[in-house]
Design an enzyme around this catalytic site. Structure first.
Site, PDB file in Angstrom:
ATOM      1  N   PRO A 271       0.781  -1.234   0.000  1.00  0.00           N
ATOM      2  CA  PRO A 271       0.000   0.000   0.000  1.00  0.00           C
ATOM      3  C   PRO A 271       0.814   1.287   0.000  1.00  0.00           C
ATOM      4  O   PRO A 271       1.816   1.401   0.705  1.00  0.00           O
ATOM      5  CB  PRO A 271      -0.832  -0.101   1.294  1.00  0.00           C
ATOM      6  CG  PRO A 271      -0.173  -1.157   2.109  1.00  0.00           C
ATOM      7  CD  PRO A 271       0.471  -2.097   1.149  1.00  0.00           C
ATOM      8  N   ASN A 272       0.325   2.212  -0.788  1.00  0.00           N
ATOM      9  CA  ASN A 272       0.824   3.592  -0.890  1.00  0.00           C
ATOM     10  C   ASN A 272       2.121   3.740  -1.673  1.00  0.00           C
ATOM     11  O   ASN A 272       2.536   4.859  -1.960  1.00  0.00           O
ATOM     12  CB  ASN A 272       0.977   4.241   0.503  1.00  0.00           C
ATOM     13  CG  ASN A 272      -0.352   4.325   1.218  1.00  0.00           C
ATOM     14  OD1 ASN A 272      -1.319   4.826   0.663  1.00  0.00           O
ATOM     15  ND2 ASN A 272      -0.421   3.805   2.431  1.00  0.00           N
TER      16      ASN A 272
ATOM     17  N   ARG B 237       4.686  12.344  -2.477  1.00  0.00           N
ATOM     18  CA  ARG B 237       4.784  12.907  -1.123  1.00  0.00           C
ATOM     19  C   ARG B 237       5.941  12.241  -0.373  1.00  0.00           C
ATOM     20  O   ARG B 237       6.412  11.178  -0.760  1.00  0.00           O
ATOM     21  CB  ARG B 237       3.460  12.697  -0.367  1.00  0.00           C
ATOM     22  CG  ARG B 237       2.331  13.548  -0.938  1.00  0.00           C
ATOM     23  CD  ARG B 237       1.272  13.878   0.105  1.00  0.00           C
ATOM     24  NE  ARG B 237       1.866  14.420   1.322  1.00  0.00           N
ATOM     25  CZ  ARG B 237       1.689  13.884   2.540  1.00  0.00           C
ATOM     26  NH1 ARG B 237       0.964  12.816   2.716  1.00  0.00           N
ATOM     27  NH2 ARG B 237       2.251  14.442   3.593  1.00  0.00           N
TER      28      ARG B 237
ATOM     29  N   TYR C 169      11.317   8.666   1.285  1.00  0.00           N
ATOM     30  CA  TYR C 169      11.267   7.634   0.235  1.00  0.00           C
ATOM     31  C   TYR C 169      11.913   8.042  -1.086  1.00  0.00           C
ATOM     32  O   TYR C 169      11.886   7.283  -2.043  1.00  0.00           O
ATOM     33  CB  TYR C 169       9.809   7.214   0.012  1.00  0.00           C
ATOM     34  CG  TYR C 169       9.164   6.675   1.270  1.00  0.00           C
ATOM     35  CD1 TYR C 169       9.680   5.540   1.887  1.00  0.00           C
ATOM     36  CD2 TYR C 169       8.070   7.303   1.847  1.00  0.00           C
ATOM     37  CE1 TYR C 169       9.117   5.052   3.056  1.00  0.00           C
ATOM     38  CE2 TYR C 169       7.491   6.817   3.013  1.00  0.00           C
ATOM     39  CZ  TYR C 169       8.024   5.693   3.609  1.00  0.00           C
ATOM     40  OH  TYR C 169       7.466   5.206   4.762  1.00  0.00           O
TER      41      TYR C 169
ATOM     42  N   ASN D 292       7.972  -5.831  -1.094  1.00  0.00           N
ATOM     43  CA  ASN D 292       7.940  -4.719  -0.141  1.00  0.00           C
ATOM     44  C   ASN D 292       6.478  -4.593   0.282  1.00  0.00           C
ATOM     45  O   ASN D 292       5.674  -3.951  -0.403  1.00  0.00           O
ATOM     46  CB  ASN D 292       8.431  -3.416  -0.784  1.00  0.00           C
ATOM     47  CG  ASN D 292       8.441  -2.272   0.217  1.00  0.00           C
ATOM     48  OD1 ASN D 292       7.888  -2.381   1.313  1.00  0.00           O
ATOM     49  ND2 ASN D 292       9.053  -1.157  -0.162  1.00  0.00           N
TER      50      ASN D 292
ATOM     51  N   ALA E 265       3.277  -0.969   4.731  1.00  0.00           N
ATOM     52  CA  ALA E 265       2.783  -0.994   6.121  1.00  0.00           C
ATOM     53  C   ALA E 265       2.359  -2.399   6.566  1.00  0.00           C
ATOM     54  O   ALA E 265       2.436  -2.729   7.758  1.00  0.00           O
ATOM     55  CB  ALA E 265       1.619  -0.021   6.272  1.00  0.00           C
TER      56      ALA E 265
ATOM     57  N   HIS F 203       4.436  -4.833   8.928  1.00  0.00           N
ATOM     58  CA  HIS F 203       4.448  -4.809  10.395  1.00  0.00           C
ATOM     59  C   HIS F 203       3.166  -5.341  11.025  1.00  0.00           C
ATOM     60  O   HIS F 203       3.025  -5.310  12.249  1.00  0.00           O
ATOM     61  CB  HIS F 203       4.695  -3.365  10.861  1.00  0.00           C
ATOM     62  CG  HIS F 203       5.719  -2.645  10.033  1.00  0.00           C
ATOM     63  ND1 HIS F 203       7.034  -3.057   9.961  1.00  0.00           N
ATOM     64  CD2 HIS F 203       5.629  -1.566   9.194  1.00  0.00           C
ATOM     65  CE1 HIS F 203       7.703  -2.255   9.132  1.00  0.00           C
ATOM     66  NE2 HIS F 203       6.873  -1.344   8.656  1.00  0.00           N
TER      67      HIS F 203
ATOM     68  N   ASP G 128       1.924 -15.986   6.173  1.00  0.00           N
ATOM     69  CA  ASP G 128       1.434 -17.353   5.935  1.00  0.00           C
ATOM     70  C   ASP G 128       1.419 -17.693   4.442  1.00  0.00           C
ATOM     71  O   ASP G 128       1.741 -18.820   4.052  1.00  0.00           O
ATOM     72  CB  ASP G 128       0.024 -17.521   6.518  1.00  0.00           C
ATOM     73  CG  ASP G 128       0.038 -17.609   8.042  1.00  0.00           C
ATOM     74  OD1 ASP G 128       1.128 -17.804   8.619  1.00  0.00           O
ATOM     75  OD2 ASP G 128      -1.042 -17.490   8.655  1.00  0.00           O
TER      76      ASP G 128
ATOM     77  N   GLU H  23      12.811  -9.676   1.060  1.00  0.00           N
ATOM     78  CA  GLU H  23      12.077  -8.490   1.517  1.00  0.00           C
ATOM     79  C   GLU H  23      12.895  -7.232   1.208  1.00  0.00           C
ATOM     80  O   GLU H  23      14.106  -7.231   1.406  1.00  0.00           O
ATOM     81  CB  GLU H  23      11.892  -8.628   3.035  1.00  0.00           C
ATOM     82  CG  GLU H  23      11.261  -7.461   3.721  1.00  0.00           C
ATOM     83  CD  GLU H  23      11.286  -7.628   5.262  1.00  0.00           C
ATOM     84  OE1 GLU H  23      12.155  -8.367   5.788  1.00  0.00           O
ATOM     85  OE2 GLU H  23      10.449  -7.004   5.916  1.00  0.00           O
TER      86      GLU H  23
ATOM     87  N   HIS I 190      12.878  -2.860   1.674  1.00  0.00           N
ATOM     88  CA  HIS I 190      12.301  -1.599   2.153  1.00  0.00           C
ATOM     89  C   HIS I 190      13.156  -0.454   1.662  1.00  0.00           C
ATOM     90  O   HIS I 190      14.395  -0.524   1.745  1.00  0.00           O
ATOM     91  CB  HIS I 190      12.220  -1.566   3.685  1.00  0.00           C
ATOM     92  CG  HIS I 190      11.301  -2.611   4.212  1.00  0.00           C
ATOM     93  ND1 HIS I 190       9.940  -2.525   4.051  1.00  0.00           N
ATOM     94  CD2 HIS I 190      11.556  -3.788   4.814  1.00  0.00           C
ATOM     95  CE1 HIS I 190       9.397  -3.604   4.574  1.00  0.00           C
ATOM     96  NE2 HIS I 190      10.344  -4.395   5.035  1.00  0.00           N
TER      97      HIS I 190
ATOM     98  N   SER J  49      13.312   2.547   2.968  1.00  0.00           N
ATOM     99  CA  SER J  49      13.909   3.216   4.127  1.00  0.00           C
ATOM    100  C   SER J  49      14.534   2.181   5.059  1.00  0.00           C
ATOM    101  O   SER J  49      14.239   0.978   4.970  1.00  0.00           O
ATOM    102  CB  SER J  49      12.827   4.004   4.870  1.00  0.00           C
ATOM    103  OG  SER J  49      11.827   3.133   5.359  1.00  0.00           O
TER     104      SER J  49
ATOM    105  N   ARG K   1      13.874   3.666  12.273  1.00  0.00           N
ATOM    106  CA  ARG K   1      12.648   4.470  12.384  1.00  0.00           C
ATOM    107  C   ARG K   1      11.861   4.069  13.648  1.00  0.00           C
ATOM    108  O   ARG K   1      12.416   3.513  14.582  1.00  0.00           O
ATOM    109  CB  ARG K   1      11.829   4.309  11.096  1.00  0.00           C
ATOM    110  CG  ARG K   1      12.597   4.837   9.867  1.00  0.00           C
ATOM    111  CD  ARG K   1      11.809   4.706   8.594  1.00  0.00           C
ATOM    112  NE  ARG K   1      10.617   5.566   8.624  1.00  0.00           N
ATOM    113  CZ  ARG K   1       9.645   5.491   7.704  1.00  0.00           C
ATOM    114  NH1 ARG K   1       9.738   4.633   6.702  1.00  0.00           N
ATOM    115  NH2 ARG K   1       8.592   6.282   7.788  1.00  0.00           N
TER     116      ARG K   1
ATOM    117  N   ARG L 105       8.043  -0.216  13.416  1.00  0.00           N
ATOM    118  CA  ARG L 105       8.524  -0.674  12.108  1.00  0.00           C
ATOM    119  C   ARG L 105       9.653  -1.707  12.244  1.00  0.00           C
ATOM    120  O   ARG L 105      10.182  -2.195  11.247  1.00  0.00           O
ATOM    121  CB  ARG L 105       9.023   0.511  11.272  1.00  0.00           C
ATOM    122  CG  ARG L 105       7.936   1.511  10.932  1.00  0.00           C
ATOM    123  CD  ARG L 105       8.432   2.574   9.967  1.00  0.00           C
ATOM    124  NE  ARG L 105       7.606   3.768  10.046  1.00  0.00           N
ATOM    125  CZ  ARG L 105       6.498   3.981   9.333  1.00  0.00           C
ATOM    126  NH1 ARG L 105       6.096   3.085   8.455  1.00  0.00           N
ATOM    127  NH2 ARG L 105       5.791   5.090   9.473  1.00  0.00           N
TER     128      ARG L 105
END
Ligand code: CA2
Length: 144
Positions: free
Chosen positions: A9-10, A17, A22, A73, A76, A79, A86, A97, A99, A101, A106, A110
């Site tokens: 998401p996002n 933004r 990021y 990735n 959110a 976490h 699963d 994985e 990320h 950042s 942070r 996170r």
């Protein structure tokens, strides 16, 4: 070799933004880079992005028997999502994985990654380059 890159998401808002965290490159830039890195490494790269947890689970299940590696990735959902953990465990496809950042530098919420528990490696804090590192890792493994 085929690798599925999944973004949560996002992340489709990249470059629009929060460039301080990021970066200022857009999501479209990331897709272009994934394409270029795939060609450079001789790997077929398919990308998928969703803002919905269940859709991400569906895509991981879809990958069963179809791809040789997953770069994820989960944003959110990293976490919070035992469902994504699963699903990754269920398909048993080598996963990495990523990320953008450095999540460990942070907020403490996170620092926990459920998805990461099903991944062979984590690259965090390298920006877009982390995706390349993940593809290279999976490609290298495939050539052993
Ligand atoms: O550093 C990462 O890649 C994250 O997965 C990004 C997630 C965050 O929740 C994770 O803790 C770490 C957030 C992605 C949100 O992306 C945005 C992009 C542009 C503007 C706002 C948010």
């Amino acid at each position: 070799m085929k690798i599925l890159v999944i973004n949560g998401p996002n992340l489709n808002f990249l470059g629009i933004r929060e460039p301080g965290i990021y970066g200022k490159n857009t999501f479209a830039d990331l897709l272009q880079m994934l394409d270029a890195w795939g060609k450079e490494l001789g790997v077929e790269v398919e990308q998928y992005q969703s803002n919905h947890e269940g859709d991400l689970v569906d895509k991981i299940q879809w990958a069963y028997g179809k791809v040789d590696g997953i770069v994820i990735n989960p944003a959110a959902y990293t976490h919070t999502s035992v469902a994504i953990l699963d699903a990754l465990k269920a398909v048993c496809i080598p996963a990495v994985e990523v990320h953008l950042s450095d999540v460990n530098a942070r907020e403490s919420f996170r620092h926990i990654s459920y998805a990461g528990m099903a991944c062979e490696k984590t690259y965090a804090g390298f920006g877009f380059e982390g995706y390349k590192m993940a593809i290279e890792y999976l490609e290298g493994k495939n050539n052993l």
